[in-house]
Design an enzyme around this catalytic site. Structure first.
Site, PDB file in Angstrom:
ATOM      1  N   SER A  67     -36.026 -98.037  28.655  1.00 43.27           N
ATOM      2  CA  SER A  67     -37.021 -97.394  29.523  1.00 43.27           C
ATOM      3  C   SER A  67     -37.924 -98.412  30.199  1.00 43.27           C
ATOM      4  CB  SER A  67     -37.886 -96.433  28.712  1.00 43.27           C
ATOM      5  OG  SER A  67     -37.092 -95.509  28.009  1.00 43.27           O
TER       6      SER A  67
HETATM    7  N1  SAH Z   1     -35.607 -96.979  22.948  1.00 42.83           N
HETATM    8  C1  SAH Z   1     -34.452 -97.474  23.627  1.00 42.83           C
HETATM    9  C2  SAH Z   1     -34.050 -96.533  24.723  1.00 42.83           C
HETATM   10  C3  SAH Z   1     -32.585 -96.423  24.873  1.00 42.83           C
HETATM   11  S1  SAH Z   1     -32.008 -95.117  25.914  1.00 42.83           S
HETATM   12  C4  SAH Z   1     -34.693 -98.905  24.095  1.00 42.83           C
HETATM   13  O1  SAH Z   1     -35.821 -99.400  23.948  1.00 42.83           O
HETATM   14  O2  SAH Z   1     -33.781 -99.554  24.577  1.00 42.83           O
HETATM   15  C5  SAH Z   1     -31.638 -93.848  24.775  1.00 42.83           C
HETATM   16  C6  SAH Z   1     -30.758 -94.195  23.621  1.00 42.83           C
HETATM   17  O3  SAH Z   1     -30.526 -92.995  22.885  1.00 42.83           O
HETATM   18  C7  SAH Z   1     -29.388 -94.748  23.997  1.00 42.83           C
HETATM   19  O4  SAH Z   1     -29.165 -95.937  23.333  1.00 42.83           O
HETATM   20  C8  SAH Z   1     -28.433 -93.646  23.530  1.00 42.83           C
HETATM   21  O5  SAH Z   1     -27.180 -94.155  23.113  1.00 42.83           O
HETATM   22  C9  SAH Z   1     -29.209 -93.014  22.397  1.00 42.83           C
HETATM   23  N2  SAH Z   1     -28.811 -91.658  22.055  1.00 42.83           N
HETATM   24  C10 SAH Z   1     -28.354 -90.688  22.871  1.00 42.83           C
HETATM   25  N3  SAH Z   1     -28.105 -89.575  22.183  1.00 42.83           N
HETATM   26  C11 SAH Z   1     -28.407 -89.829  20.884  1.00 42.83           C
HETATM   27  C12 SAH Z   1     -28.352 -89.053  19.688  1.00 42.83           C
HETATM   28  N4  SAH Z   1     -27.930 -87.775  19.681  1.00 42.83           N
HETATM   29  N5  SAH Z   1     -28.741 -89.634  18.550  1.00 42.83           N
HETATM   30  C13 SAH Z   1     -29.170 -90.934  18.521  1.00 42.83           C
HETATM   31  N6  SAH Z   1     -29.242 -91.707  19.626  1.00 42.83           N
HETATM   32  C14 SAH Z   1     -28.857 -91.162  20.792  1.00 42.83           C
END
Ligand code: SAH
Length: 217
Positions: A67
């Site tokens: 993000s």
């Molecule tokens: N906090 C992260 C944001 C990553 S974007 C950062 O600082 O980089 C959102 C993330 O959520 C992705 O890595 C995606 O693979 C994960 N995600 C999506 N659906 C999910 C689920 N059901 N359970 C766990 N993680 C999930």
């Protein structure tokens, strides 16, 4: 005197904090300090590293993004993290936000559905000296029951509705932030609170765009 390779990025990172976070109204010294400290560029792959400190989300592979810095700061401010808190993060992704959470609270649990992303984040966080983070690979919609309850929960992917398991796993007095709405559209970043009598309230705070919380594979 030793010159650190890091020094070039430190100025850019401080400017990111001043211009993108502090000037937009996030002023808690602890939060700003954590953002000055965590090396965002170390959590981004070579192809997109040059964008690490820019004012937008950045690609991290598998169609996922880390993000925008300001949004990460908003979410952290919304859950009002205290040093003694136990925090659950859903969506480890790059591990960048995980590092910030571990600067700000003593006990961090993080769940990621993509094994490959989790393993990369785990090795980066270890290399950066964050040794006390607990990682799980699995569906974050189920939370992480064994270690509940959590004082704070941060969900970094958009859900159509707030998963019941996450509400259950909130401590009394706990806070959760979660983007709610259709993927590919604007979602409402919701602040969920559970009071001392386990009464739950939700409040929309910001309009955001997140990748979807995926169903388990
Ligand atoms: N906090 C992260 C944001 C990553 S974007 C950062 O600082 O980089 C959102 C993330 O959520 C992705 O890595 C995606 O693979 C994960 N995600 C999506 N659906 C999910 C689920 N059901 N359970 C766990 N993680 C999930």
């Amino acid at each position: 005197m030793m010159l650190h390779k890091e020094d070039g990025q430190e100025a850019v990172r401080k400017r990111m904090v001043t211009e993108q976070i502090e000037r937009r109204g996030i002023q808690a010294p602890r939060i700003l300090e954590a953002f000055r400290k965590v090396k965002r560029h170390e959590f981004i792959g070579e192809d997109f590293k040059s964008q690490a400190y820019e004012d937008h989300p950045v690609e991290i592979g598998f169609h996922q993004t880390v993000s925008q810095p300001y949004i990460v700061a908003c979410m952290i401010q919304m859950v009002d993290l205290q040093a003694g808190d136990k925090v659950l993060e859903i969506g480890t992704g790059s591990g960048y936000q995980t590092a910030l959470l571990s600067e700000l609270s003593q006990s961090v649990y993080t769940v990621e559905i993509f094994k490959e992303l989790s393993l990369i984040a785990q090795s980066k966080l270890k290399a950066a000296g964050y040794l006390h983070i607990h990682f799980k690979i699995g569906d974050g919609a189920e939370g992480w029951k064994e270690h509940a309850p959590y004082n704070a929960i941060i969900v970094s992917a958009a859900a159509l509705t707030i998963p019941a398991a996450l509400i259950e796993q909130m401590a009394l007095g706990g806070r959760m932030v979660i983007p709610v709405g259709e993927a590919g559209e604007v979602q409402n970043l919701m602040l969920v609170r559970k009071d001392q009598k386990a009464h739950v309230t939700t409040q929309p705070m910001e309009l955001v765009r997140f990748v979807p919380l995926r169903p388990s594979r």
